[in-house]
Enzyme design. Structure first.
Site, PDB file in Angstrom:
ATOM      1  N   LYS A 265     -28.783  16.504 -27.946  1.00  0.00           N
ATOM      2  CA  LYS A 265     -28.340  15.502 -26.971  1.00  0.00           C
ATOM      3  C   LYS A 265     -29.461  15.185 -25.988  1.00  0.00           C
ATOM      4  O   LYS A 265     -30.091  16.093 -25.436  1.00  0.00           O
ATOM      5  CB  LYS A 265     -27.114  16.006 -26.196  1.00  0.00           C
ATOM      6  CG  LYS A 265     -26.658  15.048 -25.097  1.00  0.00           C
ATOM      7  CD  LYS A 265     -25.600  15.661 -24.215  1.00  0.00           C
ATOM      8  CE  LYS A 265     -25.279  14.754 -23.032  1.00  0.00           C
ATOM      9  NZ  LYS A 265     -24.332  15.371 -22.072  1.00  0.00           N
TER      10      LYS A 265
ATOM     11  N   HIS B 140     -31.541  16.463 -20.045  1.00  0.00           N
ATOM     12  CA  HIS B 140     -31.244  15.356 -19.137  1.00  0.00           C
ATOM     13  C   HIS B 140     -32.460  15.052 -18.272  1.00  0.00           C
ATOM     14  O   HIS B 140     -33.130  15.963 -17.791  1.00  0.00           O
ATOM     15  CB  HIS B 140     -30.055  15.696 -18.233  1.00  0.00           C
ATOM     16  CG  HIS B 140     -28.782  15.954 -18.971  1.00  0.00           C
ATOM     17  ND1 HIS B 140     -28.540  17.143 -19.629  1.00  0.00           N
ATOM     18  CD2 HIS B 140     -27.691  15.174 -19.172  1.00  0.00           C
ATOM     19  CE1 HIS B 140     -27.344  17.087 -20.194  1.00  0.00           C
ATOM     20  NE2 HIS B 140     -26.813  15.908 -19.934  1.00  0.00           N
TER      21      HIS B 140
END
Length: 235
Positions: A153, A127
């Site tokens: 991700k 992230h």
């Protein structure tokens, strides 16, 4: 049993497993934000829902609510033992032994191995809450995550539509290279990527059942994201 991320998977994100009945018929799985729950292991023990769970115990240094340390990893180790947990989220930085992580990388790697042994899929995540890295950097991050997990991700923060386009481009190129990725751009400028990225190959979409309980900036509510992805042909 491991969640199959071979096609798009719509995940309802929540810190309260009592939300699961409201997600049935719309979501394919539920992300249980253990870091945001008051008694996550007790909640897992009492879970009897129909949808499989993605266990996430996000540390504060990666935008979560859980203090890092052995206890955080121990909770995830317990989580992968639950039959209802079909996937576990592990931070790429933790697997790399980044300075922010307070747990040895070897301990995190052992968690991934435990997940394999219990037939639990592994989502390796990165992230960036400050901006959007270059396309090259994003490709490198996805490749590194993909080497360690079943799904790579990447969530970044878009300042404008150029950033959003970079995310979609990287998603398409990774998918064309037969990589299993989940991508999104957080923030107002990137909100549409949550609906559009699946068209380019992103395998996971996250949305709260209740829009007031969003777990990341720019999330659509579950029903809206499901409708948008379906209309755009993302699944």
């Amino acid at each position: 049993m491991a969640i199959d991320f071979g096609s798009f998977t719509l995940v309802a994100a929540t810190a309260d497993l009592s939300d699961e009945p409201a997600a049935r018929g719309v979501a394919d799985a539920v992300e249980f934000r253990m870091d945001m729950a008051s008694a996550p292991l007790a909640a897992l023990s009492g879970y009897d829902g129909d949808l499989p769970l993605v266990a996430t115990n996000r540390p504060t240094w990666e935008g979560g609510k859980r203090a890092d340390g052995p206890d955080r990893l121990a909770e995830l180790e317990r989580a992968v033992e639950h039959e209802s947990v079909g996937a576990v989220d592990v931070e790429l930085a933790a697997l790399r032994g980044a300075d922010a992580s307070e747990v040895p990388a070897s301990r995190v790697a052992d968690l991934v191995e435990s997940a394999r042994e219990t037939d639990t899929a592994v989502v390796v995540s990165t992230h960036d809450f400050d901006g959007t890295p270059s396309r090259e950097t994003m490709r490198d991050l996805l490749a590194a995550a993909g080497e360690r997990g079943d799904v790579a991700k990447l969530a970044v923060t878009a300042a404008d539509t150029a950033d959003a386009l970079d995310v979609l481009t990287v998603t398409q190129r990774a998918t064309a290279a037969a990589e299993t990725v989940a991508t999104m751009a957080m923030g107002e400028a990137g909100q549409h990527t949550r609906a559009v990225a699946p068209v380019y190959g992103s395998r996971i979409g996250y949305a709260p059942v209740d829009p007031a309980e969003a777990t990341a900036p720019g999330q659509y509510d579950l029903a809206t994201l499901a409708e948008l992805v379906d209309r755009l042909g993302g699944r």
